[in-house]
Design an enzyme around this catalytic site. Sequence first.
Site, short mmCIF file in Angstrom:
data_model
loop_
_atom_site.label_atom_id
_atom_site.label_comp_id
_atom_site.label_asym_id
_atom_site.label_seq_id
_atom_site.Cartn_x
_atom_site.Cartn_y
_atom_site.Cartn_z
N LYS A 161 37.68 28.79 24.12
CA LYS A 161 36.90 29.97 23.72
C LYS A 161 37.10 31.10 24.73
O LYS A 161 36.59 31.05 25.84
CB LYS A 161 35.40 29.64 23.65
CG LYS A 161 34.61 30.79 22.98
CD LYS A 161 33.10 30.69 23.24
CE LYS A 161 32.72 31.32 24.56
NZ LYS A 161 32.95 32.80 24.60
N GLY A 214 33.25 31.23 34.91
CA GLY A 214 32.33 32.32 34.61
C GLY A 214 31.20 32.37 35.62
O GLY A 214 31.33 31.90 36.76
N SER A 215 30.07 32.89 35.20
CA SER A 215 28.96 33.10 36.11
C SER A 215 28.26 31.79 36.46
O SER A 215 28.27 30.83 35.69
CB SER A 215 27.94 34.06 35.49
OG SER A 215 27.22 33.43 34.45
N THR A 216 27.63 31.78 37.62
CA THR A 216 26.89 30.60 38.06
C THR A 216 25.72 30.31 37.11
O THR A 216 25.43 29.15 36.81
CB THR A 216 26.39 30.80 39.50
OG1 THR A 216 27.54 30.90 40.36
CG2 THR A 216 25.53 29.63 39.96
N GLY A 219 27.13 28.66 34.10
CA GLY A 219 27.60 27.34 34.49
C GLY A 219 26.47 26.34 34.59
O GLY A 219 26.60 25.17 34.19
N GLU A 236 34.14 26.56 37.56
CA GLU A 236 34.59 27.54 38.55
C GLU A 236 33.72 28.76 38.36
O GLU A 236 33.82 29.46 37.35
CB GLU A 236 36.08 27.85 38.36
CG GLU A 236 36.73 28.48 39.58
CD GLU A 236 36.66 29.99 39.55
OE1 GLU A 236 35.80 30.55 40.26
OE2 GLU A 236 37.45 30.61 38.82
N CYS A 270 36.11 36.65 40.82
CA CYS A 270 35.15 35.75 41.45
C CYS A 270 35.41 35.60 42.94
O CYS A 270 34.48 35.39 43.71
CB CYS A 270 35.16 34.38 40.76
SG CYS A 270 36.80 33.64 40.66
N GLU A 367 26.25 38.75 43.40
CA GLU A 367 27.61 39.08 42.96
C GLU A 367 27.57 40.35 42.10
O GLU A 367 27.07 40.33 40.99
CB GLU A 367 28.21 37.92 42.18
CG GLU A 367 29.68 38.10 41.87
CD GLU A 367 30.28 36.88 41.19
OE1 GLU A 367 31.47 36.61 41.41
OE2 GLU A 367 29.56 36.20 40.42
#
Length: 473
Positions: A161, A214-216, A219, A236, A270, A367
């Site tokens: 995706k 992607g973003s924490t 995740g 990641e 990132c 971030e």
Amino acid sequence: MEPQSGEIRELTEPASGEPLAHAAMAGPEDVDRAVAAARAALAGDWGKTPANERSRLLHALADAISANRKELAEVEARNVGKAISSVKAEVAQAAENFRFYASAIASISGRSNPIGGSLLFYSLKEPVGVVGQIVPWNYPLMMATWKLAPALAAGCTVVLKPDPATPLTALRIAELAAEVGIPEGVINIVPGDGPTTGAHLVRHPDVDKVAFTGSTQTGSEIMRLCAETVKRVSLELGGKSPNIVFADANLADAIPSSVWSIYYSAGQSCEARSRVLVEQSLYDEFVSQFAEHARSLKVGDPLDPDTQMGSLISTTHRDKVHTFVESGREEGAEIVAGGEPGNGKGAFYPPTVLAKVDNRMVVAQEEIFGPVVTVIPFEDEKDAIRIANDTKYGLFATIWTGDPARGHRIASRIKAGQIGINMPYTAFPGIPFGGYKQSGFGRELGIETLDLYLETKSVLVSTGTKPYNPFGL
């Protein structure tokens, strides 16, 4: 294939706001069809494809990417808004990712040994199965190849995706894969939104593993969804990476490299070194030179070969970046370069430098994911390590020093998955990439990555007339 969802989305060029293309968006029903196709391919042609043939097909796909590199680079630059000079390097790495894992297939092997008496043990490495992969908008092509290459090398099938804003190069890779002979159903692309398409993919009972970049925050939610069916998962995630500059560093290298480390993808990376830690005695000189370099960068048309920094992904994201800059100003940071969005067309934001930053400020902890760097002073080596590790992230760090022993000493104490010493570059096929702490877990780009897509099966064999009984039962 026409989407069951019926949704066709217009894509725009972030650098101009002009229409770019129309792309079909996948809904849950489309995910179901893609997973079924992947499962059928795993049980069919792809599952019967020997390792040497998988290797040949991945090399062929690498050749196809190289042959179409000009088209892929232009599409990526227009879809994402980043400078084509950077994108060309990303397309080159995309091909090399497939070449690396095409060669690495030969390393997939089990082991065997006698246990004692009449008992023999051997192990098999088998593909984990159908893999759901989710990649972000900042490196659509390169991240897709980071995910696809090891999964295919391991013998898995994939439902990938891409972000709904940037699906074009992932779709083109799937077309090239079909052209070189990778069987139908092995690679399935389902562009769509995270809360609907992405969540359905992650929760799908026929998906055996999920890999996400992607973003924490996202995740964390994916981990929760994977727990429902105890799926394997690798993540990641975000970063707030430090760039540590000591007074004995070679500034002729350290300053332009530090500028590149934050602005090369407009800060939308990132592992961007968004916190520059500078030894106090060097601080004022460094800030002055760094800001001068930042102001000299050519920002503009992504397709202009002289452009050094393109636009952000959208005006909405640009506004979010500016909100962070304003929060830094309110907390006492000094804006010495940039800091104001442009008035023209496109989602441009200038290279921005915030000085007099304390590591406790929001701009030093969160971030920003934009072309904004915070410059933070430190007193000595111990202080530099303390500040570098004072973050919830741990993805990357760079150290600039004229003392090799110091470089290695600090590298051993920084909590990050990858360290650069007097070298700003980050991602190379064959070198494991990934993070500590809330930057995720699992490694990409390395030989170790294959283990994320393989199961180990142990087989015990009796070689005698009586089964071996080690415990006297």
